[in-house]
Write an enzyme that holds these catalytic residues in place. Structure first.
Site, PDB file in Angstrom:
ATOM      1  N   ASP A  11       0.957  -1.260   0.085  1.00 55.34           N
ATOM      2  CA  ASP A  11      -0.213   0.002   0.104  1.00 55.34           C
ATOM      3  C   ASP A  11       0.841   1.022   0.088  1.00 55.34           C
ATOM      4  OD1 ASP A  11      -2.285  -1.483   0.000  1.00 55.34           O
ATOM      5  OD2 ASP A  11      -2.457  -1.603   2.304  1.00 55.34           O
ATOM      6  N   ASP A 130     -13.753  -5.111  -2.010  1.00 48.19           N
ATOM      7  CA  ASP A 130     -13.896  -4.898  -0.656  1.00 48.19           C
ATOM      8  C   ASP A 130     -15.251  -5.565  -0.135  1.00 48.19           C
ATOM      9  OD1 ASP A 130     -11.274  -4.029  -0.588  1.00 48.19           O
ATOM     10  OD2 ASP A 130     -11.761  -2.068  -0.584  1.00 48.19           O
TER      11      ASP A 130
END
Lengths: 252, 192
Positions: A11, A130
């Site tokens: 990330d 997600d």
């Protein structure tokens, strides 16, 4: 035999690798290029870079980071985070990314999946989802997990496959950051629903969690971030254990 | 100089990066003189067969490639276009390799995506490569095994992972994305 893939995820925020718990509380985890090179040496099968920077400068910096990573590493890598249009996907692919990952943008504009697939082939399009368990069903969340949609995960996965997605990156928000293991039931349900590869993400805390994933579901790959960054688990050790348990895995 | 064929297919930058990492100079070009005079030519590609072949034919690059005398390496779609025919878009190929390219039956996940190992290895291109070494594949069509096959891979069924005929070499997998094993294969080609 086709091997199961181990994929570290980086990330990226403002050019640094970061990692949060349950999508918040970001901590610094180092220079992404150095980390990417380390993972290639350790035997990672692919890499995912997700840019979570929220700024106007973002795109330019991301494209330059992708160029640098592409020059340095000799395994496939996927880039995601704020890719909202075919033009933006093009920029990242031209810079050297093998695949782009789209998440919220695919929910807002599902045709984007088809547009990228038509231009570059399905193998270039990863749809990241997600997912969170809410009132008895799995729902799709967008905007980094902040906004719930009315889409049910098991319906959305089928839709993205039909639109031309080449792969699904499935994150269980209930499991992400907990280190208690992958969402096995959800992953299994999704794998049975589609005929494209599924990458399971969220919850890996030890070697056995990857074994459970590959032993009990048809996931093609397992993804993790912080446990690799901070060397709580190393890829060579993980792979040796999986191999000894007869999971087809690529060892160096 | 190593020439990488420029055409309407993706993945060309990756090949350039890989060649440069190995310390060789290369140029991405569709200039006929540059291609003909290059020491080696790489014909890469990720894309769709019929549109890629149409592009090459319009520029007579298909004939140019077929008549090259130096070592040529086709990668992925490059390999498939060097065959007789591809079921993808019912495309007539360059007929360098005596085989056809077929679509995978939908028994399992398609594309064949990820790392897989080779068997029946017999080519100087694959010198030093062992049957347990894995290379990276991503494809939905496969070339049938033929007399030009120099290694076999199994996914759903056995297919040509690499082929060779005279100065023409080709891999279905992506050596430029196959870590150190891929680097060895590229080096073998660059040192031919």
């Amino acid at each position: 035999m086709l091997k199961k893939r181990i994929i570290p995820c980086l990330d990226i925020k403002n050019g640094r690798t970061v990692k949060g718990v349950n999508f918040v509380e970001l901590q610094d985890a180092g220079d992404p290029i150095e980390l990417a090179k380390r993972y290639v040496l350790e035997g990672a099968d692919e890499l995912v870079l997700l840019d979570i920077t929220a700024s106007i400068e973002k795109r330019k910096n991301l494209v330059s980071l992708v160029c640098k990573v592409a020059k340095e590493i000799s395994i496939p890598f996927t880039v995601g985070g704020g890719i909202n249009s075919l033009e933006e996907a093009k920029e990242v692919i031209k810079a050297g990314a093998d695949k782009v990952s789209i998440n919220s943008a695919a929910v807002k504009n599902p045709v984007l999946i088809k547009e990228i697939a038509d231009e570059f082939g399905s193998q270039c399009v990863v749809v990241a989802i997600d997912s969170k368990w809410v009132d008895g069903d799995w729902y799709v969340f967008v905007n980094g997990g902040r906004i719930q949609t009315q889409l049910k995960t098991l319906e959305w996965v089928k839709q993205v496959e039909v639109l031309g997605a080449g792969e699904i990156l499935l994150t269980s928000m209930d499991h992400d950051g907990t280190k208690n293991g992958f969402a096995l039931e959800l992953t299994d349900l999704v794998c049975k629903k589609v005929k494209i590869p599924v990458i399971a993400s969220g919850g890996a805390g030890n070697e056995n969690h990857f074994y459970e994933l590959f032993h009990t579901t048809h996931a093609s790959a397992g993804l993790a971030a912080s446990i690799f960054h901070y060397k709580e688990m190393t890829i060579p050790h993980l792979k040796e254990i999986l191999k000894s348990l007869n999971i087809p895995i690529r060892c160096k | 100089m190593i020439a990488i064929l420029k055409y309407n297919a993706g993945n060309i930058t990756s090949v350039q990066n890989a060649i440069e990492r190995l310390g060789f100079d290369c140029v991405i070009t569709d200039d006929k003189d540059e291609l003909i005079s290059a020491d080696k030519v790489i014909f890469p590609g990720v894309g769709e067969a019929s549109s890629a072949m149409k592009y090459l034919k319009e520029r007579k690059l298909d004939l140019l490639i077929k008549n090259l005398k130096q070592p040529v390496l086709g990668i992925c779609l490059g390999l498939q276009l060097m065959c007789e025919f591809s079921e993808e878009g019912d495309t007539d190929g360059m007929r360098i390799f005596n085989t056809k390219v077929k679509k995978y039956p939908a028994f399992d996940i398609v594309p064949h995506m990820g790392w897989n190992n080779l068997s029946n290895i017999k080519s100087n291109l694959l010198n030093g490569i062992q049957p347990l070494d894995d290379v990276y594949f991503v494809h939905s069509y496969y070339a049938e095994i033929c007399e030009n096959t120099t290694s076999v891979c199994h996914y759903i069924l056995p297919f040509s992972a690499s082929m060779q005929k005279d100065n023409f070499y080709a891999t279905q997998f992506h050596p430029e994305k196959s870590a150190d094993v891929g680097e060895q294969i590229l080096l073998n080609f660059l040192n031919l």
